[in-house]
Enzyme design. Structure first.
Site, PDB file in Angstrom:
ATOM      1  N   ASP A 184       0.827  -1.213   0.000  1.00  0.00           N
ATOM      2  CA  ASP A 184       0.000   0.000   0.000  1.00  0.00           C
ATOM      3  C   ASP A 184       0.862   1.265   0.000  1.00  0.00           C
ATOM      4  OD1 ASP A 184      -2.333   1.457  -0.016  1.00  0.00           O
ATOM      5  OD2 ASP A 184      -2.768   1.180   2.122  1.00  0.00           O
ATOM      6  N   ASN A 196     -10.985  -2.737  -5.098  1.00  0.00           N
ATOM      7  CA  ASN A 196     -10.243  -1.826  -5.980  1.00  0.00           C
ATOM      8  C   ASN A 196     -10.940  -1.598  -7.333  1.00  0.00           C
ATOM      9  OD1 ASN A 196      -6.978  -2.897  -4.786  1.00  0.00           O
ATOM     10  ND2 ASN A 196      -8.124  -1.055  -4.242  1.00  0.00           N
TER      11      ASN A 196
HETATM   12  C1  IPE Z   1      -5.414  -2.793  -0.162  1.00  0.00           C
HETATM   13  O1  IPE Z   1      -5.053  -1.467  -0.366  1.00  0.00           O
HETATM   14  C2  IPE Z   1      -5.402  -3.564  -1.450  1.00  0.00           C
HETATM   15  C3  IPE Z   1      -4.109  -3.696  -2.108  1.00  0.00           C
HETATM   16  C4  IPE Z   1      -2.955  -3.361  -1.620  1.00  0.00           C
HETATM   17  C5  IPE Z   1      -4.148  -4.327  -3.389  1.00  0.00           C
HETATM   18  P1  IPE Z   1      -6.130  -0.312  -0.494  1.00  0.00           P
HETATM   19  O2  IPE Z   1      -5.376   0.952  -0.601  1.00  0.00           O
HETATM   20  O3  IPE Z   1      -7.095  -0.618  -1.574  1.00  0.00           O
HETATM   21  O4  IPE Z   1      -6.880  -0.428   0.901  1.00  0.00           O
HETATM   22  P2  IPE Z   1      -7.866   0.602   1.620  1.00  0.00           P
HETATM   23  O5  IPE Z   1      -8.948   0.922   0.650  1.00  0.00           O
HETATM   24  O6  IPE Z   1      -7.066   1.825   1.960  1.00  0.00           O
HETATM   25  O7  IPE Z   1      -8.329  -0.113   2.834  1.00  0.00           O
HETATM   26  C1  IPE Z   2      -1.526   0.254  -3.374  1.00  0.00           C
HETATM   27  O1  IPE Z   2      -1.344   1.625  -3.399  1.00  0.00           O
HETATM   28  C2  IPE Z   2      -1.758  -0.329  -4.741  1.00  0.00           C
HETATM   29  C3  IPE Z   2      -3.120  -0.822  -4.981  1.00  0.00           C
HETATM   30  C4  IPE Z   2      -4.095  -0.807  -4.136  1.00  0.00           C
HETATM   31  C5  IPE Z   2      -3.378  -1.374  -6.290  1.00  0.00           C
HETATM   32  P1  IPE Z   2      -2.558   2.654  -3.386  1.00  0.00           P
HETATM   33  O2  IPE Z   2      -2.925   2.946  -4.803  1.00  0.00           O
HETATM   34  O3  IPE Z   2      -3.659   2.152  -2.553  1.00  0.00           O
HETATM   35  O4  IPE Z   2      -1.858   3.906  -2.737  1.00  0.00           O
HETATM   36  P2  IPE Z   2      -2.508   4.953  -1.717  1.00  0.00           P
HETATM   37  O5  IPE Z   2      -3.110   4.175  -0.598  1.00  0.00           O
HETATM   38  O6  IPE Z   2      -3.526   5.730  -2.479  1.00  0.00           O
HETATM   39  O7  IPE Z   2      -1.346   5.793  -1.273  1.00  0.00           O
HETATM   40 MG    MG Z   3      -4.086   2.406  -0.568  1.00  0.00          MG
END
Ligand code: IPE
Ligand code: IPE
Ligand code: MG
Length: 253
Positions: A18, A66
């Site tokens: 993340d 997602n």
């Molecule tokens: C969790 O990250 C899913 C992945 C890393 C693929 P998110 O960024 O989607 O999680 P939330 O929405 O902040 O909980």
């Molecule tokens: C994790 O990074 C990747 C996926 C969930 C695919 P994020 O895209 O969630 O990054 P933040 O949480 O917005 O920083």
């Molecule tokens: Mg995220």
């Protein structure tokens, strides 16, 4: 840095990768740049895991939730995934890495599904490490799906209600045949599990780091593993039982 004990490594590490978006935002770049940079961390962590002899590595690459993101971001993520799989095939073959996936992969674009299954097939004989990608994955959805499959087997007369045990249920999950994760790492400092491996993580050690995923490289990973090695995994026993297992065993038989 202290040395890792090679005899106390986790068998299975699961990672919630993340913070790509925030990494990009901090640099006034768009979110995609963060995802691109994040792929370098994936390579680093896969390589390090393989070098250390970790047998199972599960990466949460795309959650069921997602799909709620803007279409452009989803399309780009799918494209990056497709290219990553194609680009990494040689490295997987050279290093004995088997690819597997968990999640509702039928929802992925056709092109990605094709590459995914081809890579899984071509690496199926590899034995050193299994890299599991969680794609369109949701823990609740996984449990619902396994309950459905189990009930179908009951309808068909293949299973009885009395035969349903923890062990039996776990065989209906996407992760059948995969040991439960010993260590969960979540980057970017969020204290939640975001629908990841709900059933499987009942006794997983959790390590949360403020480091954003694109900055999570070998050194940070080794720190997480070192921290894991300092934990005492009790599984409900008392600390004394863990330290003197032999004595306790006879008392509890
Ligand atoms: C969790 O990250 C899913 C992945 C890393 C693929 P998110 O960024 O989607 O999680 P939330 O929405 O902040 O909980
Ligand atoms: C994790 O990074 C990747 C996926 C969930 C695919 P994020 O895209 O969630 O990054 P933040 O949480 O917005 O920083
Ligand atoms: Mg995220």
């Amino acid at each position: 840095m202290e040395r890792l004990n090679p005899d106390k490594l986790p068998q299975h590490v699961a990672i919630i990768m993340d913070g790509n978006g925030r990494w990009a935002k901090k640099r006034n770049l768009n979110r995609i740049a963060g995802h691109q940079k994040g792929i370098e961390s994936v390579r680093d962590v896969v390589r390090t895991s393989r070098e250390l002899g970790i047998k199972w590595l599960t990466l949460y690459a795309f959650s069921e939730e997602n799909w709620r993101r803007p279409k452009y971001e989803i399309d780009t993520l799918m494209d990056l995934l497709n290219r990553y799989l194609k680009g990494e095939l040689k490295e997987m073959l050279d290093n004995g890495i088997r690819l597997a996936c968990i999640g509702q992969t039928e929802k992925l674009p056709q092109e990605v599904q094709r590459t995914l299954w081809q890579t899984i097939e071509k690496t199926a004989h590899n034995k050193e490490m299994t890299l599991i990608l969680a794609l369109s994955y949701g823990g609740r959805q996984e449990i619902v799906q396994s309950v459905r499959n189990m009930l179908e087997d009951i309808e068909k007369g293949k299973l009885t209600v009395k035969q349903i045990t923890e062990e039996r249920l776990s065989k209906y999950l996407y992760t059948a045949g995969i040991p439960y994760p010993d260590l969960l790492i979540r980057t970017s400092g969020e204290y939640r599990i975001s629908n990841f491996l709900l059933w499987q993580m009942a006794y997983t050690e959790i390590f949360i780091t403020p480091t954003l995923w694109p900055d999570f490289r070998r050194e940070r990973y080794l720190e997480a593993l070192l921290d894991y090695q300092k934990r005492e995994r009790r599984f409900g026993y008392t600390g004394e039982q863990i330290i003197h297992p032999k004595q306790e065993k006879t008392q509890h038989k």
